[in-house]
Design an enzyme around this catalytic site. Sequence first.
Site, short mmCIF file in Angstrom:
data_model
loop_
_atom_site.label_atom_id
_atom_site.label_comp_id
_atom_site.label_asym_id
_atom_site.label_seq_id
_atom_site.Cartn_x
_atom_site.Cartn_y
_atom_site.Cartn_z
N GLY A 53 55.55 -112.95 -14.48
CA GLY A 53 54.92 -111.35 -14.15
C GLY A 53 53.68 -112.52 -12.64
O GLY A 53 53.45 -113.17 -13.19
N ARG A 95 55.06 -121.94 -8.63
CA ARG A 95 56.34 -120.97 -8.91
C ARG A 95 56.55 -120.33 -7.55
O ARG A 95 54.97 -120.06 -6.85
CB ARG A 95 56.40 -119.41 -9.55
CG ARG A 95 56.84 -120.10 -11.00
CD ARG A 95 56.95 -118.51 -11.68
NE ARG A 95 57.78 -118.05 -11.56
CZ ARG A 95 58.80 -116.72 -11.69
NH1 ARG A 95 57.91 -116.25 -12.91
NH2 ARG A 95 59.82 -116.33 -11.55
N GLN A 199 63.97 -110.11 -18.62
CA GLN A 199 62.34 -109.54 -19.16
C GLN A 199 63.00 -108.08 -20.39
O GLN A 199 61.55 -107.06 -20.54
CB GLN A 199 61.60 -109.68 -18.10
CG GLN A 199 61.28 -111.30 -17.91
CD GLN A 199 62.55 -111.75 -16.50
OE1 GLN A 199 63.84 -111.24 -16.57
NE2 GLN A 199 62.21 -112.70 -15.78
N ASP A 240 56.20 -108.42 -6.25
CA ASP A 240 55.75 -110.14 -6.16
C ASP A 240 55.39 -110.53 -5.40
O ASP A 240 54.68 -111.18 -4.81
CB ASP A 240 56.74 -110.65 -6.66
CG ASP A 240 57.16 -111.28 -8.51
OD1 ASP A 240 58.20 -109.98 -8.80
OD2 ASP A 240 56.88 -111.82 -9.06
N ASN A 250 61.48 -107.78 -5.55
CA ASN A 250 60.52 -107.97 -6.79
C ASN A 250 62.47 -108.34 -7.40
O ASN A 250 62.63 -109.33 -6.85
CB ASN A 250 60.76 -106.05 -7.27
CG ASN A 250 59.63 -106.24 -8.58
OD1 ASN A 250 58.97 -106.88 -9.23
ND2 ASN A 250 60.67 -105.28 -9.19
N LYS A 251 62.29 -108.40 -8.50
CA LYS A 251 62.96 -108.91 -9.71
C LYS A 251 64.18 -108.85 -9.03
O LYS A 251 64.48 -107.57 -8.45
CB LYS A 251 62.81 -108.65 -11.21
CG LYS A 251 63.97 -109.00 -12.17
CD LYS A 251 63.95 -110.46 -12.37
CE LYS A 251 62.52 -110.90 -12.24
NZ LYS A 251 62.67 -112.82 -12.16
O1 MRU Z 1 60.65 -113.70 -12.14
P1 MRU Z 1 59.17 -112.54 -13.22
O2 MRU Z 1 59.36 -112.29 -14.64
O3 MRU Z 1 58.43 -113.77 -13.36
O4 MRU Z 1 59.40 -111.60 -12.34
C1 MRU Z 1 58.66 -110.57 -12.16
C2 MRU Z 1 58.59 -109.89 -11.47
O5 MRU Z 1 60.03 -109.54 -10.97
C3 MRU Z 1 57.64 -107.95 -12.02
O6 MRU Z 1 58.33 -106.82 -11.73
C4 MRU Z 1 56.98 -108.19 -10.62
O7 MRU Z 1 55.93 -110.07 -10.89
C5 MRU Z 1 55.77 -107.50 -11.04
S1 MRU Z 1 54.86 -107.67 -12.66
C6 MRU Z 1 53.94 -106.99 -12.75
#
Ligand code: MRU
Length: 361
Positions: A53, A95, A199, A240, A250-251
Amino acid sequence: MQSLSAHPDHAILWRENRLYLLDQRQLPARETFLALETAPETARAIRDMVVRGAPAIGIAAAYGVVLAARARYEASKARWKQEIAADLEQLAAARPTAVNLFWALRRMNRRIADLAAGDPVPHLLAEAQAIHREDREANRRMGELGAALIRSPSAVLTHCNAGALATGGYGTALGVIRSAFAQGKIPRVYVDETRPWLQGSRLTAWELQRSDIPVVLQAEGAAASLLAQGAVDWVIVGADRIAANGDVANKIGTYGLALLARHHGVRFMVVAPTSTIDGALARGADIPIETRDPEELLRCGGQRLAPAGVAARNPVFDVTPAEYIDALVTEQGVLTPPSPAGVESLLKRAEGAAKSPQGSA
Ligand code: MRU
């Protein structure tokens, strides 16, 4: 560590000169903390998704810099400032997409540059704790601002986990959902399971259930028919990285949801602190998209899902063009819709807030 109790709002803890991270790979089956004592351990924890996140990654990295400073200062009081650069690089490489990581490291690096002689640890710990606290405060503010856009009653759909676990506490998209639920506006929250890392089912469902917010899980492939039924009023997600023109990474799957939402006349809200805005990138196409190990897709819970030898692609983020976003909610204000001028004004406000004695948020 047994004496720490797992609560989504306390997933990142600094205790007894160590960094404790609630191990998100184990949720919801096991609620265990990993104790970290070095920057390389912190970088590995970020890479391996012990913590994930965007804002949470930045906060964990800031504490990682504190751990690095302790080791480097103990090794050489004269050279620690030069030698810590390698730790910052290692943390930055953990990352690639969440810009909060680089934002937090830049902020810690500025603090390092300003430090006079003497033990750096208390000063850097204070800075990491300020980053952590300001993120929680920003989430509360975004919760209020985002909830004000929602009419009662509204069903909402969220994707991935943009909750307390993904931040310093309370959450971004889930912060808005929490605030709107507390105001009696939201009867239920639909949550995409969010393949392949799950997630949604493992983290968001856990958080919402802990807060007694009614949650309905679905495969993300079920979103189209749900929106077609008119069962959802808002899709609410985190981010992100946000480019200067308002495009949002974003995801993976977020872009598809935005297209669906526009097609079905459902409003689409992105909630993120200004630390997620990357003013240096003109457009979303410039955002680096992380590709993770195909094994995340080919296996689940230790079981192989696909035949051995099958190829798989695993990009873990996608980019939603600004034109599909109805509201961008930040702690510095709301853009309905996002625009390059609007994003620039948010960044200016954030800069002003950082300079003012009251700080941000
Ligand atoms: O791969 P992740 O679990 O780190 O991805 C997280 C996301 O895509 C969240 O939607 C994003 O980081 C926003 S968190 C407040």
